[in-house]
Motif scaffolding. Structure first.
Motif, mmCIF file in Angstrom:
data_model
loop_
_atom_site.group_PDB
_atom_site.id
_atom_site.type_symbol
_atom_site.label_atom_id
_atom_site.label_comp_id
_atom_site.label_asym_id
_atom_site.label_seq_id
_atom_site.Cartn_x
_atom_site.Cartn_y
_atom_site.Cartn_z
ATOM 1 N N ASN A 194 0.816 -1.223 0.000
ATOM 2 C CA ASN A 194 0.000 0.000 0.000
ATOM 3 C C ASN A 194 0.847 1.270 0.000
ATOM 4 O O ASN A 194 0.319 2.363 -0.224
ATOM 5 C CB ASN A 194 -0.954 0.004 1.200
ATOM 6 N N TRP A 195 2.157 1.158 0.231
ATOM 7 C CA TRP A 195 2.986 2.372 0.207
ATOM 8 C C TRP A 195 4.294 2.220 -0.564
ATOM 9 O O TRP A 195 4.983 3.211 -0.789
ATOM 10 C CB TRP A 195 3.250 2.897 1.617
ATOM 11 N N PHE A 196 4.627 1.005 -1.018
ATOM 12 C CA PHE A 196 5.781 0.829 -1.889
ATOM 13 C C PHE A 196 5.622 -0.475 -2.647
ATOM 14 O O PHE A 196 5.645 -1.554 -2.057
ATOM 15 C CB PHE A 196 7.082 0.809 -1.077
ATOM 16 N N ASN A 197 5.437 -0.369 -3.954
ATOM 17 C CA ASN A 197 5.203 -1.565 -4.752
ATOM 18 C C ASN A 197 5.741 -1.363 -6.166
ATOM 19 O O ASN A 197 6.216 -0.278 -6.526
ATOM 20 C CB ASN A 197 3.709 -1.918 -4.770
ATOM 21 N N ALA A 198 5.654 -2.413 -6.967
ATOM 22 C CA ALA A 198 6.220 -2.380 -8.314
ATOM 23 C C ALA A 198 5.574 -1.299 -9.178
ATOM 24 O O ALA A 198 6.257 -0.616 -9.950
ATOM 25 C CB ALA A 198 6.073 -3.752 -8.963
ATOM 26 N N LYS A 199 4.258 -1.141 -9.065
ATOM 27 C CA LYS A 199 3.564 -0.145 -9.885
ATOM 28 C C LYS A 199 4.088 1.262 -9.583
ATOM 29 O O LYS A 199 4.348 2.059 -10.494
ATOM 30 C CB LYS A 199 2.063 -0.207 -9.656
ATOM 31 N N MET A 200 4.243 1.568 -8.298
ATOM 32 C CA MET A 200 4.756 2.884 -7.924
ATOM 33 C C MET A 200 6.159 3.116 -8.481
ATOM 34 O O MET A 200 6.463 4.178 -9.028
ATOM 35 C CB MET A 200 4.790 3.016 -6.393
ATOM 36 N N VAL A 201 6.994 2.116 -8.337
ATOM 37 C CA VAL A 201 8.380 2.237 -8.811
ATOM 38 C C VAL A 201 8.416 2.427 -10.324
ATOM 39 O O VAL A 201 9.126 3.300 -10.837
ATOM 40 C CB VAL A 201 9.199 0.998 -8.403
ATOM 41 N N LEU A 202 7.642 1.624 -11.039
ATOM 42 C CA LEU A 202 7.629 1.708 -12.500
ATOM 43 C C LEU A 202 6.988 3.008 -12.987
ATOM 44 O O LEU A 202 7.416 3.582 -13.986
ATOM 45 C CB LEU A 202 6.912 0.499 -13.090
ATOM 46 N N ASP A 203 5.973 3.490 -12.269
ATOM 47 C CA ASP A 203 5.298 4.731 -12.665
ATOM 48 C C ASP A 203 6.212 5.946 -12.533
ATOM 49 O O ASP A 203 6.064 6.930 -13.273
ATOM 50 C CB ASP A 203 4.045 4.951 -11.819
ATOM 51 N N GLU A 204 7.152 5.914 -11.586
ATOM 52 C CA GLU A 204 8.008 7.071 -11.340
ATOM 53 C C GLU A 204 9.450 6.839 -11.792
ATOM 54 O O GLU A 204 10.358 7.579 -11.401
ATOM 55 C CB GLU A 204 7.980 7.435 -9.852
ATOM 56 N N LYS A 205 9.648 5.831 -12.605
ATOM 57 C CA LYS A 205 11.009 5.509 -13.070
ATOM 58 C C LYS A 205 11.593 6.668 -13.866
ATOM 59 O O LYS A 205 10.882 7.537 -14.371
ATOM 60 C CB LYS A 205 10.971 4.252 -13.939
#
Length: 374
Positions: A194-205
């Motif tokens: 809910n606060w750090f996941n693959a989608k977040m990382v990939l979205d802000e790469k």
């Protein structure tokens, strides 16, 4: 000097160019023969910062006051590490080209990502382990197959791999390259979706500085991932373990983004405050890079110092942490059995695990390695 004092001395050496007042103190310590160089090198080696220490001492002309054999040893380690990192960059370029042929663009994480993103002043500064990279989950097995087809090999049986089994594909290696590779579908083991996941990382790469053909984590995610990997995945907070290499990465990245500003992004705030405050203690000056402290920080510092100065404390605390972790792990299995009553997929997953010899070997070796000296 105690091992704890030598640990903090190494930390000061890593920011020597930014702490000119310490240079005179260090020269006096050298002149008065107050540094146990064998123990100092041991601590720097265990904390994976020997090449960085070499660069800092060389730049500030401290070698003139040090034993010649120590300087020669540091120089040799640095040259070997620099050569290996150059080879790793070549390997990364090869991996990127290989995956691009499959229309997959990798996102490199941890040390590999930092190396590509010009975090360090010198290619030989950072001690590298393996190469970690992340791909979208739908590309996970395709990327793995492409790597295996290109000659990469696995230490494990990969014939029955399912996505559910793994944070990353079993570690692979290539006979012609220097580093093992971990192909990730999620960035870390710790459950924090809910606060750090693959989608977040990939979205802000962002595109890598040295190679526009691949991606790295955003500066914010570099630091958050570093904290999770060091203090949660590897239980650094519970064990009282803080590698200088890890917090040095935090320190260097904090030149680009404020630790204070990214704290609201982290759910486990008490441990994050402790980790960032400890980073400031080692590298900062009067809370220069992080403004807060808390009881968790005092706990982490105390355990870190006791670990360095008392092998009995280290082994006792480690045994307690491992034992508690294994109890929690078994509770997790109990929940899986409950879920199996209404999930065919979970029943198949459990059956596969319980009929796999590698499953039992893996957990026996895990407990054995956790209790052994590192």
């Amino acid at each position: 000097m105690t091992e704890s004092e030598l640990y903090y001395l190494a930390g000061k050496c890593l920011v020597l160019e930014e702490r000119p007042e310490f240079k005179h103190q260090l020269i006096q310590l050298c002149k008065n023969d107050l540094i146990d160089w064998i123990t100092f090198i041991k601590i720097c080696s265990e904390n994976l910062v020997l090449p960085a220490i070499y660069l800092k001492l060389r730049a500030q002309k401290i070698f003139d006051y040090m034993p010649e054999e120590v300087v020669e040893h540091l120089s040799e380690i640095y040259e070997l590490n620099k050569k290996r990192n150059i080879e790793i960059l070549h390997q990364i370029k090869s991996i990127t080209a290989l995956l691009k042929a499959e229309n997959i663009v990798p996102l490199y994480m941890k040390g590999a990502g930092n190396l590509l993103d010009d975090i360090y002043s010198d290619v030989g500064e950072r001690v590298m382990g393996d190469i970690d990279f992340l791909v979208p989950e739908q590309d996970f097995l395709t990327a793995a197959v492409a790597m295996l087809d290109a000659g990469y090999l696995s230490w494990s049986d990969t014939t029955k791999i399912t996505i559910r089994d793994h944070q990353h594909y079993p570690r692979i290696y290539h006979p012609d390259f220097v580093a093992d590779v971990e192909l990730h579908r999620i960035p870390n083991e710790y459950k924090c979706d809910n606060w750090f996941n693959a989608k977040m990382v990939l979205d802000e790469k962002k595109r890598a500085g040295k190679d526009g053909g691949c991606f790295v984590e955003s500066d914010k995610h570099k630091i958050i991932h570093n904290f999770i990997h060091s203090q949660l995945d590897h239980q650094g907070f519970s064990l009282g373990k803080v590698l200088l290499r890890d917090i040095y990465d935090v320190y260097l990245t904090s030149r680009r983004i404020s630790l204070n500003d990214l704290l609201p992004e982290i759910k486990t705030k008490k441990k994050a405050i402790a980790y960032f405050a400890f980073t400031d203690l080692v590298f900062g000056a009067e809370r220069q890079i992080f403004h807060k402290q808390n009881f968790a920080f005092q706990t982490l510092k105390t355990k870190r110092d006791l670990n360095l100065n008392s092998n009995i404390f280290y082994k006792t605390n480690k045994a307690l942490v491992v034992g508690y972790t294994n109890i929690r792990y078994q509770k997790g299995y109990f929940g899986m059995f409950i879920e199996a009553f209404h999930s065919k997929e979970m029943r198949q997953f459990i059956f596969h695990k319980l009929t796999s010899r590698s499953f039992y070997r893996k957990h026996f070796k895990k407990v054995q390695s956790e209790l052994s000296d590192e």
